[in-house]
Motif scaffolding. Structure first.
Motif, mmCIF file in Angstrom:
data_model
loop_
_atom_site.group_PDB
_atom_site.id
_atom_site.type_symbol
_atom_site.label_atom_id
_atom_site.label_comp_id
_atom_site.label_asym_id
_atom_site.label_seq_id
_atom_site.Cartn_x
_atom_site.Cartn_y
_atom_site.Cartn_z
ATOM 1 N N GLN A 47 -4.927 13.050 15.019
ATOM 2 C CA GLN A 47 -3.682 13.760 14.707
ATOM 3 C C GLN A 47 -2.547 13.292 15.615
ATOM 4 O O GLN A 47 -1.398 13.218 15.204
ATOM 5 C CB GLN A 47 -3.865 15.293 14.755
ATOM 6 C CG GLN A 47 -4.060 15.937 16.118
ATOM 7 C CD GLN A 47 -2.788 16.067 16.955
ATOM 8 O OE1 GLN A 47 -1.686 16.063 16.419
ATOM 9 N NE2 GLN A 47 -2.970 16.155 18.253
ATOM 10 N N VAL B 214 2.021 16.024 10.630
ATOM 11 C CA VAL B 214 1.459 15.988 9.280
ATOM 12 C C VAL B 214 2.342 16.811 8.346
ATOM 13 O O VAL B 214 2.709 17.949 8.656
ATOM 14 C CB VAL B 214 0.014 16.536 9.292
ATOM 15 C CG1 VAL B 214 -0.526 16.689 7.876
ATOM 16 C CG2 VAL B 214 -0.881 15.609 10.113
ATOM 17 N N VAL C 264 -1.215 17.334 3.005
ATOM 18 C CA VAL C 264 -2.654 17.059 3.046
ATOM 19 C C VAL C 264 -3.176 17.162 1.618
ATOM 20 O O VAL C 264 -2.949 18.180 0.948
ATOM 21 C CB VAL C 264 -3.395 18.077 3.941
ATOM 22 C CG1 VAL C 264 -4.884 17.759 3.972
ATOM 23 C CG2 VAL C 264 -2.821 18.072 5.352
ATOM 24 N N THR D 240 -6.207 12.375 1.376
ATOM 25 C CA THR D 240 -5.237 11.676 2.225
ATOM 26 C C THR D 240 -4.456 12.670 3.074
ATOM 27 O O THR D 240 -4.299 13.830 2.713
ATOM 28 C CB THR D 240 -4.208 10.871 1.384
ATOM 29 O OG1 THR D 240 -3.581 11.753 0.462
ATOM 30 C CG2 THR D 240 -4.850 9.729 0.644
ATOM 31 N N ILE D 241 -3.999 12.159 4.194
ATOM 32 C CA ILE D 241 -3.128 12.942 5.067
ATOM 33 C C ILE D 241 -1.848 12.138 5.258
ATOM 34 O O ILE D 241 -1.896 10.960 5.610
ATOM 35 C CB ILE D 241 -3.790 13.191 6.439
ATOM 36 C CG1 ILE D 241 -5.054 14.036 6.261
ATOM 37 C CG2 ILE D 241 -2.816 13.881 7.386
ATOM 38 C CD1 ILE D 241 -5.697 14.429 7.568
ATOM 39 N N GLU D 242 -0.714 12.771 5.003
ATOM 40 C CA GLU D 242 0.562 12.084 5.193
ATOM 41 C C GLU D 242 1.307 12.689 6.366
ATOM 42 O O GLU D 242 1.483 13.905 6.445
ATOM 43 C CB GLU D 242 1.449 12.229 3.953
ATOM 44 C CG GLU D 242 0.880 11.529 2.759
ATOM 45 C CD GLU D 242 1.896 10.651 2.040
ATOM 46 O OE1 GLU D 242 2.732 10.017 2.714
ATOM 47 O OE2 GLU D 242 1.815 10.609 0.813
ATOM 48 N N SER D 243 1.747 11.826 7.249
ATOM 49 C CA SER D 243 2.641 12.265 8.310
ATOM 50 C C SER D 243 4.003 11.658 8.022
ATOM 51 O O SER D 243 4.157 10.906 7.057
ATOM 52 C CB SER D 243 2.132 11.804 9.670
ATOM 53 O OG SER D 243 2.273 10.408 9.772
ATOM 54 N N ILE E 247 -8.724 9.853 4.147
ATOM 55 C CA ILE E 247 -9.806 10.580 4.819
ATOM 56 C C ILE E 247 -11.120 10.129 4.178
ATOM 57 O O ILE E 247 -11.256 10.197 2.952
ATOM 58 C CB ILE E 247 -9.672 12.102 4.614
ATOM 59 C CG1 ILE E 247 -8.251 12.582 4.909
ATOM 60 C CG2 ILE E 247 -10.689 12.851 5.454
ATOM 61 C CD1 ILE E 247 -7.941 13.942 4.275
ATOM 62 N N LEU F 18 -3.728 24.653 4.375
ATOM 63 C CA LEU F 18 -2.992 23.431 4.722
ATOM 64 C C LEU F 18 -1.910 23.086 3.697
ATOM 65 O O LEU F 18 -1.013 22.300 3.979
ATOM 66 C CB LEU F 18 -3.966 22.255 4.873
ATOM 67 C CG LEU F 18 -5.026 22.412 5.962
ATOM 68 C CD1 LEU F 18 -5.898 21.164 6.024
ATOM 69 C CD2 LEU F 18 -4.389 22.683 7.318
ATOM 70 N N PRO G 1 0.633 22.459 6.704
ATOM 71 C CA PRO G 1 -0.077 21.227 7.083
ATOM 72 C C PRO G 1 -0.047 20.981 8.592
ATOM 73 O O PRO G 1 -0.897 20.256 9.122
ATOM 74 C CB PRO G 1 0.670 20.132 6.317
ATOM 75 C CG PRO G 1 2.019 20.707 6.024
ATOM 76 C CD PRO G 1 1.796 22.181 5.846
ATOM 77 N N VAL H 119 -3.035 20.961 11.159
ATOM 78 C CA VAL H 119 -3.842 19.780 11.506
ATOM 79 C C VAL H 119 -3.440 19.257 12.882
ATOM 80 O O VAL H 119 -4.285 18.812 13.658
ATOM 81 C CB VAL H 119 -3.706 18.677 10.430
ATOM 82 C CG1 VAL H 119 -4.427 17.409 10.862
ATOM 83 C CG2 VAL H 119 -4.234 19.175 9.092
ATOM 84 N N LEU I 263 -10.627 20.509 7.340
ATOM 85 C CA LEU I 263 -10.220 20.024 6.020
ATOM 86 C C LEU I 263 -11.140 20.513 4.893
ATOM 87 O O LEU I 263 -10.693 21.152 3.954
ATOM 88 C CB LEU I 263 -10.196 18.490 6.006
ATOM 89 C CG LEU I 263 -9.284 17.809 7.039
ATOM 90 C CD1 LEU I 263 -9.475 16.295 6.972
ATOM 91 C CD2 LEU I 263 -7.826 18.176 6.807
#
Lengths: 126, 385
Positions: free
Chosen positions: A31, A37, A40, A57-60, A67, A82, A86, A89, A99
């Motif tokens: 993280q 993030v 999610v 997937t995780i978007e920042s 994932i 989430l 989000p 996270v 998750l």
């Protein structure tokens, strides 16, 4: 600093065995690398995966990460919180920022994963 | 978790690439130690080791919008052009009107190919009647310098003076309040896109009212050996005003909200100013500059693409390179995309086929195999009050 009871993958996810199920999240290291993030994407409850599959997937702000799961089985729960929060996270990656929960197909999937101390060493050496 | 996404500005290189590249391959700015002390996360960018973030992109972005941020942009290249023929040379080399640029003023311009497309975008500073400073993108410095030098006539001297300057950008609504404590130069008299020479915290500086964030602010050109002292003085002066150190990550989200183009994304050697929405930087009546004939011809025909702003109407972020679809066919490509910390939604810029760039037009963007709904919106996304 990483929970001793959990197992860790080279993809920077943690796996927590609870009876015949397994909770999955990303590590504090992950993280921190990702940054804030903002979205999610998690799989649907009831879907099944094999070890090694991409489950979401995780978007920042700065990047998107896939994932992967190191364990196979059926998804029995996802962290619905989430969707609206989000940032959990980032704030609590090993707790409220979990998750997915799997019903494990084969508990031996966890055998090849790292222990907390090994993972900590892994993050230090890359 | 695996890092598949890249990557605004090419900054966000994967962890693996970062680890494979030894820092020996990269150049460091004079502020390197200050970045490490401020816990800056260093990444490779355009051959430099630069801070991508300190506390976090969102925090830094919001600090610049509400108070102030201090950026190290010493990686930018500076090319000095001097001589009695310097004005005439730059009038021929660049599309903006250098004859209207008085000493003490700055304008945004470009280096163009003969096809009227971009070699680079740049700022032109008129230092004196016969002395100019061109500020160019770090990644293009070598190519730019060779191109400029190769075009220069006898009597005009072209020098790469990048090593003589460190560059600090103090950006945000509190910038003047903070800087005022450190200088006797009357900052209120320096209007947008003008500069003066002065001292800041005892350090000789070219004080320029410019920036790349959509906020008020200053860029300070100083000798590299004084950069760290200046950085510390500015950070201290800003400590009671919400000033934070800010990295390339926030610089990118800030410029994107402000609708500012980035070379390699919105601008490249296949794009003209007409397509990029930069017609205001091209003065067709400023004599015969390089690329003028091609631009004159292109103006007579319909452009094949137009730059547009878009917002995502769903969950997800469209990033550079994502393909846009409309009416079942490919209509363009995303040049920059991010999550906007100010507007708190995903947005970006894209080149779209003519007609599709109209505000309010709905289309789709393919993001890793999923079609996200998008809508064309007015640029810039953010305008300061």
């Amino acid at each position: 600093m990483y929970p001793e009871t959990d197992r860790y993958s080279k993809e920077h996810e943690w796996f927590r065995l609870e009876g015949d199920s397994c909770v999955v999240g990303i590590t504090d290291f992950a993280q921190d690398e990702l940054g804030e993030v903002v979205f999610v994407d998690l799989p649907e409850v009831g879907s099944t995966f094999e070890a090694g599959d991409e489950i979401g997937t995780i978007e920042s702000v700065k990047a998107v990460s896939e994932i992967y799961t190191a364990v196979g089985g059926e998804v029995t729960a996802i962290n619905e919180a989430l969707t609206d929060a989000p940032e959990k996270v980032n704030e609590d990656p090993h707790g409220d920022g979990w998750l997915v929960r799997f019903k494990l197909a084969s508990p031996s999937d966890l055998d090849g994963l790292m222990k907390a101390a090994e993972y900590e060493e892994f993050t230090r050496n890359g | 978790m695996t890092y598949v996404g890249a990557t605004e500005m090419g900054v966000w290189l994967s962890v693996i690439v970062t680890l494979l590249m030894t820092s020996d391959d990269l150049r460091r700015t004079p502020l390197h130690a200050a970045h490490l002390a401020a816990k800056g996360r260093m990444v490779p960018f355009a051959g430099w080791e630069m801070p991508v973030q300190y506390s976090g992109v969102m925090d830094e972005h919001r600090a610049v919008r509400s108070a102030a941020g201090l950026f190290d942009v010493s990686h930018m290249g500076e090319v000095r052009v001097t001589g009695a023929g310097a004005e005439a040379f730059l009038q021929h080399l660049t599309p903006n009107d250098v004859s209207k640029l008085a000493p003490g003023r700055i304008h945004y311009s470009a280096l163009l190919t003969r096809r009227g497309t971009y070699v680079d975008d740049l700022l032109v500073y008129r230092l004196t009647e016969d002395e100019f400073l061109l500020v160019v993108n770090a990644a293009n410095l070598e190519a730019d310098f060779e191109w400029i030098a190769s075009q220069a006539p006898d009597g005009v001297t072209v020098e790469d003076v990048s090593a003589r300057y460190a560059l600090l950008a103090l950006q945000g609504p509190m910038a003047e309040t903070i800087l005022k404590q450190l200088t006797e130069t009357e900052l209120a008299k320096i209007r947008y896109y003008r500069f003066r020479r002065g001292r800041v915290a005892g350090v000789r500086a070219l004080i320029s009212r410019t920036g790349y964030t959509g906020e008020d602010g200053f860029e300070l050109y100083v000798a590299p050996e004084r950069a760290e002292a200046l950085w510390r003085a500015v950070m201290e002066a800003g400590s009671g005003h919400g000033l934070v150190p800010a990295g390339l990550g926030a610089r990118d989200t800030l410029r994107l909200e402000a609708g500012m183009a980035l070379y390699g994304h919105e601008l490249d050697d296949a794009t003209t100013a007409w397509e990029a929405g930069l017609a205001w930087t091209v003065k067709m009546d400023s004599g015969d500059f390089i690329g003028r004939a091609a631009l004159a011809a292109a103006r007579e025909s319909r452009p094949s693409k137009k730059l547009a702003g878009f917002e995502i109407r769903g969950r997800g972020i469209a990033r550079a390179g994502c393909v846009a679809f409309g009416a079942g066919r490919e209509i363009g490509r995303v040049t920059s995309g991010t999550f906007s910390p100010t507007l708190e939604r995903a947005l970006g810029m894209a080149y779209l086929a003519p007609g599709w760039d109209e505000v309010g037009r709905a289309f789709e963007i393919d993001v890793r195999g999923r079609r996200l709904p998008a809508e064309v919106v007015e640029l810039p996304f953010y305008k300061r009050a």
